[in-house]
Design an enzyme around this catalytic site. Sequence first.
Site, PDB file in Angstrom:
ATOM      1  N   CYS A 112     -21.964  -9.777 -30.563  1.00  0.00           N
ATOM      2  CA  CYS A 112     -22.751 -10.942 -30.152  1.00  0.00           C
ATOM      3  C   CYS A 112     -22.254 -11.534 -28.833  1.00  0.00           C
ATOM      4  O   CYS A 112     -22.865 -12.459 -28.309  1.00  0.00           O
ATOM      5  CB  CYS A 112     -22.730 -11.995 -31.250  1.00  0.00           C
ATOM      6  SG  CYS A 112     -23.318 -11.349 -32.810  1.00  0.00           S
ATOM      7  N   HIS A 251     -22.991 -19.090 -28.670  1.00  0.00           N
ATOM      8  CA  HIS A 251     -23.696 -18.095 -29.479  1.00  0.00           C
ATOM      9  C   HIS A 251     -24.158 -18.783 -30.759  1.00  0.00           C
ATOM     10  O   HIS A 251     -23.408 -19.528 -31.392  1.00  0.00           O
ATOM     11  CB  HIS A 251     -22.762 -16.923 -29.791  1.00  0.00           C
ATOM     12  CG  HIS A 251     -23.306 -16.014 -30.836  1.00  0.00           C
ATOM     13  ND1 HIS A 251     -24.586 -15.507 -30.778  1.00  0.00           N
ATOM     14  CD2 HIS A 251     -22.762 -15.528 -31.981  1.00  0.00           C
ATOM     15  CE1 HIS A 251     -24.803 -14.749 -31.841  1.00  0.00           C
ATOM     16  NE2 HIS A 251     -23.712 -14.751 -32.590  1.00  0.00           N
ATOM     17  N   ASN A 281     -29.485 -15.947 -36.013  1.00  0.00           N
ATOM     18  CA  ASN A 281     -28.522 -15.279 -35.135  1.00  0.00           C
ATOM     19  C   ASN A 281     -29.185 -14.027 -34.544  1.00  0.00           C
ATOM     20  O   ASN A 281     -29.471 -13.078 -35.268  1.00  0.00           O
ATOM     21  CB  ASN A 281     -27.284 -14.914 -35.965  1.00  0.00           C
ATOM     22  CG  ASN A 281     -26.228 -14.179 -35.154  1.00  0.00           C
ATOM     23  OD1 ASN A 281     -26.484 -13.709 -34.050  1.00  0.00           O
ATOM     24  ND2 ASN A 281     -25.039 -14.067 -35.714  1.00  0.00           N
TER      25      ASN A 281
HETATM   26  N1  COA Z   1     -28.104 -17.718 -50.830  1.00  0.00           N
HETATM   27  C1  COA Z   1     -27.511 -18.321 -51.874  1.00  0.00           C
HETATM   28  N2  COA Z   1     -26.191 -18.176 -52.161  1.00  0.00           N
HETATM   29  C2  COA Z   1     -25.481 -17.407 -51.313  1.00  0.00           C
HETATM   30  C3  COA Z   1     -26.055 -16.756 -50.216  1.00  0.00           C
HETATM   31  C4  COA Z   1     -27.416 -16.928 -49.988  1.00  0.00           C
HETATM   32  N3  COA Z   1     -28.064 -16.345 -48.954  1.00  0.00           N
HETATM   33  N4  COA Z   1     -25.091 -16.058 -49.564  1.00  0.00           N
HETATM   34  C5  COA Z   1     -23.949 -16.267 -50.229  1.00  0.00           C
HETATM   35  N5  COA Z   1     -24.182 -17.075 -51.287  1.00  0.00           N
HETATM   36  C6  COA Z   1     -23.243 -17.557 -52.286  1.00  0.00           C
HETATM   37  C7  COA Z   1     -22.020 -16.668 -52.380  1.00  0.00           C
HETATM   38  O1  COA Z   1     -22.290 -15.561 -53.216  1.00  0.00           O
HETATM   39  C8  COA Z   1     -21.022 -17.619 -52.984  1.00  0.00           C
HETATM   40  O2  COA Z   1     -21.252 -17.727 -54.375  1.00  0.00           O
HETATM   41  P1  COA Z   1     -20.027 -17.725 -55.394  1.00  0.00           P
HETATM   42  O3  COA Z   1     -19.234 -18.952 -55.037  1.00  0.00           O
HETATM   43  O4  COA Z   1     -20.720 -17.803 -56.716  1.00  0.00           O
HETATM   44  O5  COA Z   1     -19.313 -16.463 -55.133  1.00  0.00           O
HETATM   45  C9  COA Z   1     -21.389 -18.964 -52.358  1.00  0.00           C
HETATM   46  O6  COA Z   1     -22.732 -18.818 -51.880  1.00  0.00           O
HETATM   47  C10 COA Z   1     -20.509 -19.341 -51.193  1.00  0.00           C
HETATM   48  O7  COA Z   1     -20.377 -18.223 -50.363  1.00  0.00           O
HETATM   49  P2  COA Z   1     -19.469 -18.286 -49.103  1.00  0.00           P
HETATM   50  O8  COA Z   1     -19.368 -16.923 -48.499  1.00  0.00           O
HETATM   51  O9  COA Z   1     -18.203 -19.011 -49.445  1.00  0.00           O
HETATM   52  O10 COA Z   1     -20.328 -19.206 -48.145  1.00  0.00           O
HETATM   53  P3  COA Z   1     -19.931 -19.824 -46.785  1.00  0.00           P
HETATM   54  O11 COA Z   1     -19.984 -21.282 -46.869  1.00  0.00           O
HETATM   55  O12 COA Z   1     -18.691 -19.187 -46.210  1.00  0.00           O
HETATM   56  O13 COA Z   1     -21.139 -19.360 -45.876  1.00  0.00           O
HETATM   57  C11 COA Z   1     -21.710 -17.761 -44.206  1.00  0.00           C
HETATM   58  C12 COA Z   1     -21.380 -17.975 -45.658  1.00  0.00           C
HETATM   59  C13 COA Z   1     -21.944 -16.272 -43.972  1.00  0.00           C
HETATM   60  C14 COA Z   1     -22.969 -18.522 -43.872  1.00  0.00           C
HETATM   61  C15 COA Z   1     -20.534 -18.267 -43.332  1.00  0.00           C
HETATM   62  O14 COA Z   1     -19.325 -17.747 -43.817  1.00  0.00           O
HETATM   63  C16 COA Z   1     -20.683 -17.895 -41.899  1.00  0.00           C
HETATM   64  O15 COA Z   1     -21.587 -18.329 -41.197  1.00  0.00           O
HETATM   65  N6  COA Z   1     -19.740 -17.109 -41.337  1.00  0.00           N
HETATM   66  C17 COA Z   1     -19.769 -16.697 -39.985  1.00  0.00           C
HETATM   67  C18 COA Z   1     -20.776 -15.624 -39.803  1.00  0.00           C
HETATM   68  C19 COA Z   1     -21.052 -15.343 -38.372  1.00  0.00           C
HETATM   69  O16 COA Z   1     -20.869 -16.168 -37.522  1.00  0.00           O
HETATM   70  N7  COA Z   1     -21.520 -14.137 -38.104  1.00  0.00           N
HETATM   71  C20 COA Z   1     -21.938 -13.700 -36.851  1.00  0.00           C
HETATM   72  C21 COA Z   1     -20.827 -13.407 -35.975  1.00  0.00           C
HETATM   73  S1  COA Z   1     -21.442 -12.910 -34.456  1.00  0.00           S
END
Ligand code: COA
Length: 326
Positions: A112, A251, A281
């Site tokens: 990205c 980004h 994204n």
């Molecule tokens: N809908 C509903 N629940 C979801 C879900 C969705 N789309 N995706 C994940 N969950 C659930 C998970 O399974 C987890 O459940 P559990 O507690 O029962 O296991 C819960 O939500 C929390 O998941 P978690 O991974 O802790 O969420 P988070 O707050 O870390 O958010 C992201 C996840 C991916 C949104 C976040 O980590 C993020 O944005 N990371 C950076 C990603 C990024 O920038 N990528 C691009 C880089 S260029």
Amino acid sequence: MSYVSIVGTGSYVPTKVVTNNDLEKIVDTNDEWIKTRTGIHTRRMSEGENTSDLALKAAEEALKDADMSGEDIDLIIVATVTQDTFTPSVACIVQSKIGANKATCFDITAGCTGFVYALNIAKQFLETGKCKNALVIGAEVLSKVTNWEDRNTCVLFGDGSGAAVLRAGEQEGIISTYTGSKGDENRYLEIKAVQVNNPFMQEISNNNPSLIKMNGKEIFKFATKIIRKSLKNVIEDTGYSLDDVKYIVPHQANHRIIEHVAHKTNMDIDRYYMNIDKYGNTSSASIAIALDEMNKKGLLEKNDKVILVGFGGGLTWGSIFINWVK
Ligand code: COA
């Protein structure tokens, strides 16, 4: 040495709008979770257009904005992780469609951070006098590498493209650039390509599909640290302070990442430009689309200072300090 400035921008997103409610029908997710955890309300999806189709439309707009034609361009760099083909490059496909017959054309992949890397590379070509006008594009059709069974990732991404025309001349537009990479953490964000498979191997490998795999928590931690480091680097290099900067264009990966960084840098969140709610994204395209939107909305005036900052798979990161001269 010449100075280098951005003299035109353009962008294009497919017309198909996919809402969070649409995704509820595909995976176990809901509108509330996606909005609160990511800030994304909708994203655009290609209904058949490939990366070069999106890149071309952004390029045509950017050329128009710069009052140039393909014939004026002598360098085309496309940043993408979703090329149409291994060869030809997306840049060569765009070249043939805009008639940039004298241009050198190639693609780069830096996750990205691709658009920031590509601007930095183009700057070097222009500064040395090797080229006069460059077209830099960030374009992605991420929907073709999205794992539509993985709710952790499929809700995050969208398709789109953005472009900028750079010109060598008297005006100092791109004042400072900074890039970095950390290959030993590449496992946190991957899209596999074709697996090694030939008749001379001991075992024929299973051809795993080329789909996005990500450790969201690790990327989140990485992003919040590396954005600040990238901002600090160009600030120190230029001698300006963050107070001198009108907008940061980050980004667009997650609104919580941006809010966190705004808080840590003691800056009003409104100075961090965000459009993640509309497009999700779009990887290499996100900063380019945002910059074009700002240009079209008239948010940028001559001599405004702007910092573009990216991070992503690789891992990679980078920032560009711009004096807006358009
Ligand atoms: N809908 C509903 N629940 C979801 C879900 C969705 N789309 N995706 C994940 N969950 C659930 C998970 O399974 C987890 O459940 P559990 O507690 O029962 O296991 C819960 O939500 C929390 O998941 P978690 O991974 O802790 O969420 P988070 O707050 O870390 O958010 C992201 C996840 C991916 C949104 C976040 O980590 C993020 O944005 N990371 C950076 C990603 C990024 O920038 N990528 C691009 C880089 S260029």
